[in-house]
Design an enzyme around this catalytic site. Structure first.
Site, short mmCIF file in Angstrom:
data_model
loop_
_atom_site.label_atom_id
_atom_site.label_comp_id
_atom_site.label_asym_id
_atom_site.label_seq_id
_atom_site.Cartn_x
_atom_site.Cartn_y
_atom_site.Cartn_z
N ASP A 19 0.84 -1.21 0.00
CA ASP A 19 0.00 0.00 0.00
C ASP A 19 0.87 1.26 0.00
O ASP A 19 1.97 1.26 0.54
CB ASP A 19 -0.89 -0.04 1.25
CG ASP A 19 -2.06 0.93 1.15
OD1 ASP A 19 -2.30 1.47 0.05
OD2 ASP A 19 -2.73 1.14 2.17
N ARG A 23 -0.04 7.67 -2.69
CA ARG A 23 0.50 8.78 -1.87
C ARG A 23 1.94 9.10 -2.23
O ARG A 23 2.34 10.24 -2.28
CB ARG A 23 0.39 8.43 -0.38
CG ARG A 23 -0.95 8.78 0.23
CD ARG A 23 -1.18 8.08 1.54
NE ARG A 23 -1.50 6.68 1.34
CZ ARG A 23 -1.55 5.77 2.30
NH1 ARG A 23 -1.28 6.12 3.54
NH2 ARG A 23 -1.87 4.52 2.04
N GLU A 66 -12.06 -4.95 -4.84
CA GLU A 66 -12.61 -3.60 -4.61
C GLU A 66 -11.90 -2.54 -5.47
O GLU A 66 -12.41 -1.44 -5.65
CB GLU A 66 -12.47 -3.21 -3.13
CG GLU A 66 -13.38 -3.97 -2.18
CD GLU A 66 -12.98 -5.44 -1.99
OE1 GLU A 66 -11.76 -5.73 -1.92
OE2 GLU A 66 -13.87 -6.30 -1.92
N ASN A 67 -10.74 -2.86 -6.01
CA ASN A 67 -9.97 -1.86 -6.75
C ASN A 67 -10.61 -1.45 -8.09
O ASN A 67 -10.21 -0.45 -8.69
CB ASN A 67 -8.53 -2.35 -7.00
CG ASN A 67 -7.65 -2.29 -5.76
OD1 ASN A 67 -6.69 -3.06 -5.62
ND2 ASN A 67 -7.95 -1.38 -4.83
N ARG A 70 -11.77 2.22 -8.63
CA ARG A 70 -10.87 3.35 -8.95
C ARG A 70 -11.21 3.88 -10.35
O ARG A 70 -11.99 3.28 -11.07
CB ARG A 70 -9.43 2.86 -8.88
CG ARG A 70 -9.09 2.45 -7.47
CD ARG A 70 -7.64 2.10 -7.27
NE ARG A 70 -7.45 1.80 -5.86
CZ ARG A 70 -6.31 1.95 -5.21
NH1 ARG A 70 -5.24 2.37 -5.83
NH2 ARG A 70 -6.23 1.68 -3.92
N GLU A 206 1.02 -13.60 12.16
CA GLU A 206 1.47 -12.39 12.86
C GLU A 206 1.33 -11.24 11.86
O GLU A 206 1.40 -11.45 10.64
CB GLU A 206 2.95 -12.54 13.26
CG GLU A 206 3.22 -13.69 14.19
CD GLU A 206 2.73 -13.41 15.61
OE1 GLU A 206 2.73 -12.23 16.02
OE2 GLU A 206 2.33 -14.37 16.29
C1 FPP Z 1 -2.10 0.15 -3.21
O1 FPP Z 1 -1.60 1.46 -3.15
C2 FPP Z 1 -1.54 -0.53 -4.34
C3 FPP Z 1 -2.24 -1.11 -5.35
C4 FPP Z 1 -3.71 -1.10 -5.44
C5 FPP Z 1 -1.56 -1.72 -6.49
C6 FPP Z 1 -0.39 -2.59 -6.13
C7 FPP Z 1 0.43 -2.70 -7.32
C8 FPP Z 1 1.79 -2.65 -7.35
C9 FPP Z 1 2.65 -2.59 -6.19
C10 FPP Z 1 2.52 -2.62 -8.60
C11 FPP Z 1 2.49 -3.75 -9.48
C12 FPP Z 1 2.58 -5.10 -8.93
C13 FPP Z 1 2.97 -6.11 -9.68
C14 FPP Z 1 2.91 -7.48 -9.18
C15 FPP Z 1 3.50 -5.89 -11.02
P1 FPP Z 1 -2.61 2.68 -3.30
O2 FPP Z 1 -2.70 3.02 -4.74
O3 FPP Z 1 -3.91 2.34 -2.67
O4 FPP Z 1 -1.86 3.79 -2.52
P2 FPP Z 1 -2.54 4.97 -1.68
O5 FPP Z 1 -3.24 4.32 -0.51
O6 FPP Z 1 -1.38 5.80 -1.27
O7 FPP Z 1 -3.49 5.68 -2.59
#
Ligand code: FPP
EC number: 2.5.1.-
Length: 241
Positions: A19, A23, A66-67, A70, A206
């Site tokens: 996560d 940000r 849930e994504n 976006r 954990e």
């Molecule tokens: C959450 O951060 C992250 C995600 C929803 C996407 C995760 C993807 C990656 C780390 C990159 C690609 C992964 C692979 C396996 C190629 P957020 O966008 O919710 O951050 P925020 O809370 O700061 O808005």
């Protein structure tokens, strides 16, 4: 040559909620996808660190059920990033002896991405080093619901007796059926939630919630969390021996 997996008190299976990409990008005045690209680079570093710290299974949360809420731009950008990541990293992952699996419901994913996922799983199926599991369109509740549906179909077809449905049989229907349960779940970016990740599997895990945003999460910090885990006493509901 892949490095040997070390035995020890450390976690065998680590799951990570990556996560903070958005940000991280916003802090730099850049679009959110810039953060996701930076986050993808971190994945490689952490996978490579696993053998050194004795982690045999790494499961990462790349996209949740849930994504989809976006913006269309962000969702399309993430799907394109996953396609490019697989195309770009496949050869290196295979050379590094990493066995890759995907969990989550594939029905909503585009055909091209599903094909790439299938190909990467097939390419690395004989790899014996780190087991990397990437969760895409994954939700813990959705997984349990899909598993229950298949289990019910087996009951209806006479393949399984209702009396035999228990804590051992149900997980055989989960996406993670071939994986051990996670020992340690890490979430970056300061949020202390599990957000529907590996709900069944993490019953006795954990947890480590760290403030670092995912694109800044280093192999050193990973290693130090693994070291900290070795000092914890796990009782699984029992009492100290
Ligand atoms: C959450 O951060 C992250 C995600 C929803 C996407 C995760 C993807 C990656 C780390 C990159 C690609 C992964 C692979 C396996 C190629 P957020 O966008 O919710 O951050 P925020 O809370 O700061 O808005």
């Amino acid at each position: 040559m892949p490095k040997p997996i070390r035995d020890g008190n450390g976690p065998r299976h680590v799951a990570i909620i990556m996560d903070g990409n958005g940000r991280w990008a916003t802090q730099r005045g850049r679009p959110r996808l810039f953060g996701h690209h930076a986050g993808a680079k971190r994945v490689r570093e952490i996978v490579q660190a696993c053998p050194d710290v004795g982690v045999k299974y790494l499961t990462i949360f790349a996209f949740s059920t849930e994504n989809w809420k976006r913006t269309q731009t962000e969702v399309a950008g993430l799907m394109s990033l996953f396609r490019r990541y697989i195309q770009k990293e496949a050869r290196a992952l295979h050379a590094e002896n990493v066995q890759v699996r995907f969990i989550g419901d594939r029905v909503k994913l585009d055909r091209k991405l599903i094909t790439l996922m299938d190909e990467l799983e097939a390419l690395t199926s004989g790899c014996t080093g780190v087991n990397l599991t990437i969760a895409i369109n994954y939700g813990g509740r959705d997984e349990v619901a899909r598993a229950t549906k298949r289990l019910a179909q087996d009951v209806a077809a006479g393949k399984l007796c209702p009396e035999d449905v228990n804590e051992e049989t149900l997980p055989k229907y989960l996406d993670t059926c071939v994986l051990p349960d996670p020992d340690l779940v890490i979430r970056t970016s300061g949020e202390a939630r599990i957000s529907n990740f590996l709900l069944w599997q993490s019953a006795y895990a954990e947890y480590e919630f760290v403030d670092t945003l995912w694109p800044d999460f280093s192999a050193e910090e990973f290693s130090s969390l693994i070291g900290g885990y070795g000092l914890r006493e796990r009782r699984y509901g029992g009492v100290k021996a």
